[in-house]
Write a protein that holds these residues in place. Structure first.
Motif, PDB file in Angstrom:
ATOM      1  N   ASP A 136      57.521  32.742  43.267  1.00  9.32           N
ATOM      2  CA  ASP A 136      57.018  31.367  43.204  1.00  9.32           C
ATOM      3  C   ASP A 136      57.072  30.793  41.792  1.00  9.32           C
ATOM      4  OD1 ASP A 136      56.488  30.664  45.845  1.00  9.32           O
ATOM      5  OD2 ASP A 136      54.559  31.702  45.848  1.00  9.32           O
ATOM      6  N   ASN A 137      57.158  31.659  40.798  1.00 11.25           N
ATOM      7  CA  ASN A 137      57.270  31.208  39.406  1.00 11.25           C
ATOM      8  C   ASN A 137      58.710  31.124  38.923  1.00 11.25           C
ATOM      9  OD1 ASN A 137      54.456  30.933  38.953  1.00 11.25           O
ATOM     10  ND2 ASN A 137      54.264  33.132  38.564  1.00 11.25           N
ATOM     11  N   ALA A 138      59.661  31.474  39.773  1.00 11.50           N
ATOM     12  CA  ALA A 138      61.069  31.467  39.375  1.00 11.50           C
ATOM     13  C   ALA A 138      61.547  30.045  39.094  1.00 11.50           C
ATOM     14  CB  ALA A 138      61.924  32.096  40.468  1.00 11.50           C
ATOM     15  N   THR A 139      62.340  29.905  38.039  1.00 16.86           N
ATOM     16  CA  THR A 139      62.908  28.598  37.692  1.00 16.86           C
ATOM     17  C   THR A 139      64.432  28.599  37.721  1.00 16.86           C
ATOM     18  OG1 THR A 139      62.858  29.165  35.334  1.00 16.86           O
ATOM     19  CG2 THR A 139      60.931  28.018  36.236  1.00 16.86           C
ATOM     20  N   ASP A 140      65.053  29.773  37.668  1.00 16.70           N
ATOM     21  CA  ASP A 140      66.501  29.854  37.562  1.00 16.70           C
ATOM     22  C   ASP A 140      67.108  30.621  38.738  1.00 16.70           C
ATOM     23  OD1 ASP A 140      69.090  29.832  36.731  1.00 16.70           O
ATOM     24  OD2 ASP A 140      68.800  31.042  34.935  1.00 16.70           O
ATOM     25  N   TYR A 141      66.769  31.900  38.868  1.00 19.26           N
ATOM     26  CA  TYR A 141      67.356  32.698  39.939  1.00 19.26           C
ATOM     27  C   TYR A 141      66.442  33.841  40.354  1.00 19.26           C
ATOM     28  CZ  TYR A 141      68.687  36.322  36.510  1.00 19.26           C
ATOM     29  OH  TYR A 141      68.674  37.300  35.550  1.00 19.26           O
ATOM     30  N   VAL A 142      66.712  34.357  41.549  1.00 21.34           N
ATOM     31  CA  VAL A 142      66.021  35.534  42.089  1.00 21.34           C
ATOM     32  C   VAL A 142      67.077  36.464  42.665  1.00 21.34           C
ATOM     33  CG1 VAL A 142      64.353  36.399  43.774  1.00 21.34           C
ATOM     34  CG2 VAL A 142      63.971  34.176  42.676  1.00 21.34           C
ATOM     35  N   HIS A 143      67.027  37.731  42.244  1.00 19.09           N
ATOM     36  CA  HIS A 143      67.913  38.758  42.776  1.00 19.09           C
ATOM     37  C   HIS A 143      67.081  39.720  43.614  1.00 19.09           C
ATOM     38  CE1 HIS A 143      71.119  38.136  39.393  1.00 19.09           C
ATOM     39  NE2 HIS A 143      71.184  37.232  40.354  1.00 19.09           N
ATOM     40  N   VAL A 144      67.427  39.834  44.889  1.00 20.77           N
ATOM     41  CA  VAL A 144      66.673  40.646  45.849  1.00 20.77           C
ATOM     42  C   VAL A 144      67.580  41.746  46.379  1.00 20.77           C
ATOM     43  CG1 VAL A 144      65.369  40.634  48.011  1.00 20.77           C
ATOM     44  CG2 VAL A 144      65.358  38.601  46.534  1.00 20.77           C
ATOM     45  N   GLN A 145      67.174  43.000  46.223  1.00 23.73           N
ATOM     46  CA  GLN A 145      67.955  44.136  46.706  1.00 23.73           C
ATOM     47  C   GLN A 145      67.021  45.189  47.277  1.00 23.73           C
ATOM     48  OE1 GLN A 145      70.386  46.053  43.726  1.00 23.73           O
ATOM     49  NE2 GLN A 145      71.330  47.461  45.172  1.00 23.73           N
ATOM     50  N   PHE A 146      67.115  45.402  48.595  1.00 24.98           N
ATOM     51  CA  PHE A 146      66.283  46.404  49.247  1.00 24.98           C
ATOM     52  C   PHE A 146      67.106  47.216  50.231  1.00 24.98           C
ATOM     53  CE2 PHE A 146      62.991  43.430  47.895  1.00 24.98           C
ATOM     54  CZ  PHE A 146      62.036  44.297  47.383  1.00 24.98           C
ATOM     55  N   TYR A 147      66.879  48.508  50.209  1.00 25.22           N
ATOM     56  CA  TYR A 147      67.490  49.410  51.184  1.00 25.22           C
ATOM     57  C   TYR A 147      67.218  48.903  52.594  1.00 25.22           C
ATOM     58  CZ  TYR A 147      68.177  53.881  53.698  1.00 25.22           C
ATOM     59  OH  TYR A 147      68.578  54.865  54.565  1.00 25.22           O
ATOM     60  N   ILE A 148      65.965  48.536  52.861  1.00 20.84           N
ATOM     61  CA  ILE A 148      65.586  47.928  54.135  1.00 20.84           C
ATOM     62  C   ILE A 148      64.899  46.598  53.841  1.00 20.84           C
ATOM     63  CG2 ILE A 148      64.237  48.147  56.251  1.00 20.84           C
ATOM     64  CD1 ILE A 148      64.389  51.178  55.918  1.00 20.84           C
ATOM     65  N   LEU A 149      65.409  45.542  54.431  1.00 23.47           N
ATOM     66  CA  LEU A 149      64.844  44.204  54.272  1.00 23.47           C
ATOM     67  C   LEU A 149      64.617  43.635  55.655  1.00 23.47           C
ATOM     68  CD1 LEU A 149      64.169  41.833  52.247  1.00 23.47           C
ATOM     69  CD2 LEU A 149      66.479  41.007  52.730  1.00 23.47           C
ATOM     70  N   SER A 150      63.369  43.258  55.955  1.00 20.80           N
ATOM     71  CA  SER A 150      63.047  42.788  57.296  1.00 20.80           C
ATOM     72  C   SER A 150      62.013  41.673  57.221  1.00 20.80           C
ATOM     73  CB  SER A 150      62.506  43.948  58.144  1.00 20.80           C
ATOM     74  OG  SER A 150      62.196  43.521  59.450  1.00 20.80           O
ATOM     75  N   SER A 151      62.276  40.608  57.945  1.00 20.35           N
ATOM     76  CA  SER A 151      61.329  39.502  58.027  1.00 20.35           C
ATOM     77  C   SER A 151      60.363  39.781  59.177  1.00 20.35           C
ATOM     78  CB  SER A 151      62.076  38.183  58.268  1.00 20.35           C
ATOM     79  OG  SER A 151      61.169  37.126  58.502  1.00 20.35           O
ATOM     80  N   ASP A 152      59.135  40.147  58.819  1.00 20.67           N
ATOM     81  CA  ASP A 152      58.123  40.429  59.843  1.00 20.67           C
ATOM     82  C   ASP A 152      56.774  39.886  59.364  1.00 20.67           C
ATOM     83  OD1 ASP A 152      57.041  42.337  58.017  1.00 20.67           O
ATOM     84  OD2 ASP A 152      58.287  43.938  58.853  1.00 20.67           O
ATOM     85  N   ASN A 239      60.229  49.535  50.465  1.00 23.00           N
ATOM     86  CA  ASN A 239      61.160  48.710  51.209  1.00 23.00           C
ATOM     87  C   ASN A 239      60.431  47.458  51.684  1.00 23.00           C
ATOM     88  OD1 ASN A 239      63.747  50.273  51.446  1.00 23.00           O
ATOM     89  ND2 ASN A 239      62.364  51.796  52.333  1.00 23.00           N
ATOM     90  N   MET A 240      61.160  46.345  51.799  1.00 21.48           N
ATOM     91  CA  MET A 240      60.532  45.094  52.181  1.00 21.48           C
ATOM     92  C   MET A 240      60.446  45.015  53.706  1.00 21.48           C
ATOM     93  SD  MET A 240      58.961  42.480  51.042  1.00 21.48           S
ATOM     94  CE  MET A 240      59.324  42.649  49.276  1.00 21.48           C
ATOM     95  N   ILE A 241      59.412  45.667  54.243  1.00 19.70           N
ATOM     96  CA  ILE A 241      59.222  45.772  55.687  1.00 19.70           C
ATOM     97  C   ILE A 241      57.772  46.151  55.956  1.00 19.70           C
ATOM     98  CG2 ILE A 241      59.855  48.233  55.790  1.00 19.70           C
ATOM     99  CD1 ILE A 241      61.297  47.608  58.459  1.00 19.70           C
ATOM    100  N   SER A 242      57.343  45.991  57.180  1.00 18.96           N
ATOM    101  CA  SER A 242      55.996  46.386  57.575  1.00 18.96           C
ATOM    102  C   SER A 242      55.726  47.838  57.208  1.00 18.96           C
ATOM    103  CB  SER A 242      55.823  46.193  59.083  1.00 18.96           C
ATOM    104  OG  SER A 242      54.604  46.747  59.534  1.00 18.96           O
ATOM    105  N   ARG A 243      54.465  48.139  56.958  1.00 19.43           N
ATOM    106  CA  ARG A 243      54.095  49.467  56.475  1.00 19.43           C
ATOM    107  C   ARG A 243      54.396  50.580  57.480  1.00 19.43           C
ATOM    108  NH1 ARG A 243      48.289  50.701  53.455  1.00 19.43           N
ATOM    109  NH2 ARG A 243      48.998  52.557  52.351  1.00 19.43           N
ATOM    110  N   ASP A 244      54.553  50.237  58.747  1.00 15.22           N
ATOM    111  CA  ASP A 244      54.924  51.226  59.757  1.00 15.22           C
ATOM    112  C   ASP A 244      56.390  51.116  60.150  1.00 15.22           C
ATOM    113  OD1 ASP A 244      55.000  48.927  61.312  1.00 15.22           O
ATOM    114  OD2 ASP A 244      53.073  49.320  62.262  1.00 15.22           O
ATOM    115  N   TYR A 245      57.140  50.269  59.444  1.00 13.67           N
ATOM    116  CA  TYR A 245      58.575  50.071  59.641  1.00 13.67           C
ATOM    117  C   TYR A 245      58.912  49.475  61.010  1.00 13.67           C
ATOM    118  CZ  TYR A 245      59.934  52.303  55.260  1.00 13.67           C
ATOM    119  OH  TYR A 245      60.113  52.594  53.929  1.00 13.67           O
ATOM    120  N   ASN A 246      57.904  48.977  61.715  1.00 14.33           N
ATOM    121  CA  ASN A 246      58.089  48.364  63.035  1.00 14.33           C
ATOM    122  C   ASN A 246      58.763  49.311  64.025  1.00 14.33           C
ATOM    123  OD1 ASN A 246      57.076  45.748  62.212  1.00 14.33           O
ATOM    124  ND2 ASN A 246      59.014  45.473  61.111  1.00 14.33           N
ATOM    125  N   VAL A 247      58.533  50.594  63.852  1.00 14.61           N
ATOM    126  CA  VAL A 247      59.126  51.614  64.728  1.00 14.61           C
ATOM    127  C   VAL A 247      58.059  52.069  65.728  1.00 14.61           C
ATOM    128  CG1 VAL A 247      60.139  53.923  64.840  1.00 14.61           C
ATOM    129  CG2 VAL A 247      60.747  52.371  62.965  1.00 14.61           C
TER     130      VAL A 247
END
Length: 502
Positions: A136-152, A239-247
């Motif tokens: 939210d404080n970014a003014t130029d760019y954001v680099h996001v890299q995750f082994y697991i990335l999930s919108s939950d 990893n950017m995912i629910s703490r139980d990995y939604n499994v």
């Protein structure tokens, strides 16, 4: 005269003999003896299945085309340096530490930099909130890299922060590992959300043979990196995912992942950003700098070297920490992370504390740890009481007896938590944290990133985390371990054999 059946039997016998002879010639070449023996055993006992498995996953190397790109990336890493700071950082360090730094720079290409600060984050949800606030404080760019990335539900706030960033004109570049993310519940929805928000995103190590994108299926990019404007960075085990990995099976067992992440400020953020930039280039062929996609650089024949020295120039000093970022993986000729781990353990003079969710060491690491105890160095090992991956869990357990007999203190982090943090400390001023497990997969097959730290204040933070683990964990004694039923010992030993198949 041979009958038809006899001809077939003779042909099969010759094929079988040929497979065995070729296996003895091909399999052991440039491979650990333990790994070579495991593959030969598989091929000899189950020749046809063993050969197919070897052809699919027997080579830990990236495809030739990607290795060529990786060579350019490695050159880029060596160029990302600031010689004046590099020299200053060595003055007060012990000789052993400086020699490790030189080794890391030789293999991984990145320098040791002074003037950094770091804050450890151990609460799962609060860590994601901290990352979201930074975006939210970014003014130029954001680099996001995750082994697991999930919108939950757990990560929704982070994705909302990315959406807000894009809405105000911030460039957002996102990478997620293809194989690791595709099996998760909200994979399709995650990709759709990235598209809808307008993020520029790509899959890491995609398995798409029809598009000419294929390599050994279990080579993975295991890194977890977040960079905001090149001045604030996050890296660690989360990893950017629910703490139980939604499994479902994790939810049924009540499993929850326990992580550790470092929030980083100072010149070393740029070297962490260099790892992201190199991975982006490897996957897309695009050069990005300061958040701007640089397609024109590629078209004009420019390459990563154009942006190398500029990376560090805009970073100001933020603290007392000396930091060296160390990338590792199948794109490098040496196992950078394993060599660093071994160097640190052999250098320890007072104490060693290791935290690893998947502890499946090779012989050199076992010798280093048990030798440290024999030298009079206390060694604590924190692992989970329960496992989420049966094969790795049982392989890990197969080492407990030898470790306990050597005098290693093993602490079992209690269920239902999976202690997924990856870090260790030696003595009073040196620590390591990152994405790398202490297993043969992380040493040879996964792309990992580790951060070497020289700073008493940061080690004090780590000691607080370790003390908290110790308060919660149950010490494992040799007497308790020897009461394990025979069936468990058999499973552990079988899993140990399969762990060497690389």
């Amino acid at each position: 005269m041979f009958s038809g059946a006899s001809w077939w039997a003779t042909a099969l016998l010759l094929i079988d003999l040929t497979i065995r002879v070729l296996a003895v010639i091909i399999v052991p070449r440039n491979r650990r003896p333990t790994s070579g023996m495991a593959w030969l055993l598989a091929i000899f006992l189950i020749p046809y299945f063993g050969v197919i498995a070897f052809l699919l996953i027997g080579s830990p190397k990236l495809p030739r085309k990607r290795r060529k790109v990786q060579s350019e990336i490695n050159a880029f890493m060596r160029e990302v340096t600031a010689e004046e700071r590099h020299e200053e950082t060595h003055e007060k360090n012990p000789a052993w530490f400086n020699s490790l730094v030189k080794m890391n720079a030789t293999y991984g290409g990145l320098p040791l930099l002074a003037g950094n600060s770091g804050q450890l984050l151990g609460d799962y949800e609060q860590t994601i909130k901290a990352m979201s606030a930074a975006v939210d404080n970014a003014t130029d760019y954001v680099h996001v890299q995750f082994y697991i990335l999930s919108s939950d539900a757990t990560t929704n706030g982070f994705f909302e922060s990315l959406e807000r960033a894009i809405a105000r004109g911030v460039i957002v570049n996102v990478m997620l590992d293809h194989w690791a993310s595709r099996g998760k519940k909200y994979y399709a929805a995650t990709k759709a959300r990235l598209d809808t928000m307008g993020a520029s995103w790509t899959l890491m190590l995609p398995l798409k043979p029809l598009e000419g994108k294929f390599q050994r299926p279990d080579l993975r990019n295991h890194r977890k990196i977040l960079i905001i404007d090149g001045t604030v960075g996050y890296m660690g085990s989360l990893n950017m995912i629910s703490r139980d990995y939604n499994v479902p099976k994790n939810i049924k067992r009540g499993l929850k992942w326990q992580e550790l992440v470092v929030e980083l400020r100072g010149p070393a953020v740029a070297t962490l950003d260099a790892v992201f930039i190199s991975d982006w280039y490897s996957e897309t062929g695009e050069v990005i700098s300061a958040g701007v996609r640089r397609d024109e650089l590629v078209a004009s024949g420019e390459h990563l070297g154009r942006i190398s020295k500029a990376l560090i120039d805009h970073n100001t000093e933020a603290g007392t920490m000396l930091i060296q970022v160390v990338p590792s993986g199948p794109g490098f000729e040496r196992e950078n992370n394993l060599r660093l781990f071994l160097g640190l353990i052999h250098a320890a003079q007072k104490r060693i504390v290791i935290t690893s969710p998947y502890f499946v060491p090779d012989e050199s690491l076992m010798y280093a740890i048990t030798s440290a105890v024999a030298r009079g160095i206390p060694v604590d090992l924190f692992v989970s009481e329960i496992g989420d991956q049966a094969l790795v869990y049982h392989a890990q357990r197969s080492y407990y007896e030898e470790l306990l007999r050597a005098g290693v203190n093993i602490y079992l982090y209690p269920a239902p938590y999976i202690l997924h943090a990856k870090h260790f400390t030696i003595d009073d001023e040196t620590a390591l944290i990152g994405s790398s497990n202490m297993d043969m997969r992380s040493f040879g097959l996964n792309m990992e990133v580790s951060m070497l730290v020289r700073d008493a204040g940061f080690v004090a933070q780590m000691r607080e985390v370790e003390d908290h683990y110790r308060e919660l964990s149950r010490p494992l004694t040799l007497e308790q371990w020897m009461e394990q039923p025979l069936r468990s010992t058999v499973l552990d030993n079988l899993a140990r054999l399969t762990s060497a198949l690389q």
